[in-house]
Scaffold this active site. Structure first.
Site, PDB file in Angstrom:
ATOM      1  CG  ASP A   1      -1.639   1.255   1.466  1.00  0.00           C
ATOM      2  OD1 ASP A   1      -2.283   1.708   0.499  1.00  0.00           O
ATOM      3  OD2 ASP A   1      -1.581   1.813   2.586  1.00  0.00           O
TER       4      ASP A   1
ATOM      5  CG  ASP B   1      -1.850   7.535  -0.059  1.00  0.00           C
ATOM      6  OD1 ASP B   1      -0.943   8.366  -0.193  1.00  0.00           O
ATOM      7  OD2 ASP B   1      -2.643   7.234  -0.972  1.00  0.00           O
TER       8      ASP B   1
HETATM    9  C1  XBP Z   1      -5.523   5.961   0.379  1.00  0.00           C
HETATM   10  C2  XBP Z   1      -6.644   6.813   0.053  1.00  0.00           C
HETATM   11  C3  XBP Z   1      -6.480   7.794  -0.957  1.00  0.00           C
HETATM   12  C4  XBP Z   1      -5.793   9.079  -0.628  1.00  0.00           C
HETATM   13  C5  XBP Z   1      -6.148  10.062  -1.704  1.00  0.00           C
HETATM   14  O1  XBP Z   1      -5.990   4.653   0.722  1.00  0.00           O
HETATM   15  O2  XBP Z   1      -7.711   6.642   0.564  1.00  0.00           O
HETATM   16  O3  XBP Z   1      -7.763   8.142  -1.296  1.00  0.00           O
HETATM   17  O4  XBP Z   1      -6.230   9.565   0.617  1.00  0.00           O
HETATM   18  O5  XBP Z   1      -5.808   9.602  -2.958  1.00  0.00           O
HETATM   19  P1  XBP Z   1      -4.983   3.441   0.719  1.00  0.00           P
HETATM   20  P2  XBP Z   1      -6.585  10.174  -4.285  1.00  0.00           P
HETATM   21  O6  XBP Z   1      -3.774   3.869   1.498  1.00  0.00           O
HETATM   22  O7  XBP Z   1      -5.729   2.352   1.435  1.00  0.00           O
HETATM   23  O8  XBP Z   1      -4.686   3.083  -0.714  1.00  0.00           O
HETATM   24  O9  XBP Z   1      -7.053  11.562  -3.996  1.00  0.00           O
HETATM   25  O10 XBP Z   1      -5.546  10.119  -5.381  1.00  0.00           O
HETATM   26  O11 XBP Z   1      -7.745   9.248  -4.556  1.00  0.00           O
HETATM   27 MG    MG Z   2      -3.062   3.166   3.377  1.00  0.00          MG
END
Ligand code: XBP
Ligand code: MG
Length: 256
Positions: A11, A13
């Site tokens: 993952d 973020d």
């Molecule tokens: C990450 C997210 C993303 C970011 C924003 O989830 O929820 O939506 O916050 O990204 P994970 P975008 O870590 O579970 O993948 O604005 O590009 O959608």
């Molecule tokens: Mg995440």
């Protein structure tokens, strides 16, 4: 059955770097300001909104649940959100280029070690590809994008985490069985997505997620650790006999 570790699926973020509070959140707020909207997402509000994965989905949820009295946009709602999200993505990439967000402890070390062991590296993320490329380029190495044989990102699947689709996409591209991989996640939604694809999953929590339910994870840690910055185990059956997560520990976590 013996499972050989062949790939690590990451993952982005919250797992590779703490991108949410000072990265995505700041970029959303900058986009709202540019559009003349009075919306501002505080750190606490953003923590609640993280329950909705995906930036466009998060904006729609906020509009419907927190700003339902606001005048509706003149144009098509999806177009309005898509345009807002494009601005947010521009701000986010600019921010990553100007003030790179550091990778979390142990990330670079483990990626390098995994490469030495000829493990494949893959990404399965809700955020979009350009955001992944910019983060890797500015926070890891200018050529780090090439370290990953598969990058499954954003709208490439229609159902975002907690649906398992993005992990199915990555597994198909890797051409591997989930039993030969380990997923790395930081959130409940991410764990559900990985478990839905039958992936053994290691969790590193952060301030937004440490209270969440991580039942089913192989191991829950505060971070991956460095030799001089030990990680702490928060849950999991395996005694941690090391200051940090290394490939040998990962191999020992898979069912033998
Ligand atoms: C990450 C997210 C993303 C970011 C924003 O989830 O929820 O939506 O916050 O990204 P994970 P975008 O870590 O579970 O993948 O604005 O590009 O959608
Ligand atoms: Mg995440």
């Amino acid at each position: 059955m013996t499972s050989t570790l062949q790939a690590l699926i990451w993952d982005v973020d919250g797992t590779l770097a703490e991108t949410e509070r000072d990265g995505h959140r700041a970029a959303f707020n900058a986009a709202f300001a540019e559009l003349g909207l009075p919306w501002r997402w505080s750190e606490a509000r953003y923590g609640e909104l993280l329950a909705v994965t995906g930036g466009k989905e998060r904006i729609l949820f906020y509009l419907e649940n927190h700003r339902s009295q606001d005048p509706k946009p003149a144009s098509n709602l999806n177009q309005f959100i898509a345009e807002m999200h494009r601005k947010k993505t521009d701000y986010y990439n600019h921010l990553l280029e100007e003030n790179p967000i550091p990778l979390r402890p142990g990330i670079k070390r483990l990626l390098l070690e995994a490469r030495q062991h000829h493990l494949q590296l893959a990404i399965a993320t809700t955020t979009n590809l350009i955001n992944v490329e910019t983060l890797l380029k500015h926070s890891l190495s200018p050529t780090a994008i090439q370290w990953f044989s598969v990058i499954s990102a954003g709208d490439i699947v229609s159902a975002k985490k907690p649906a398992p689709d993005i992990y199915f996409h990555a597994l198909q591209a890797l051409n591997l069985s989930p039993a030969n991989c380990i997923a790395f996640e930081d959130s409940y939604n991410g764990l559900q997505a990985a478990l839905g694809a039958q992936l053994p999953t290691l969790i590193t929590v952060n301030d937004y997620t440490r209270h969440e339910d991580f039942t089913g994870a192989l191991l829950v840690l505060d971070h991956l650790g460095e030799p001089d910055h030990p990680c702490q185990k928060l849950a999991g059956p395996t005694p941690l006999n090391s200051n940090c997560v290394e490939v040998n520990l990962l191999r020992s976590l898979l069912p033998q």
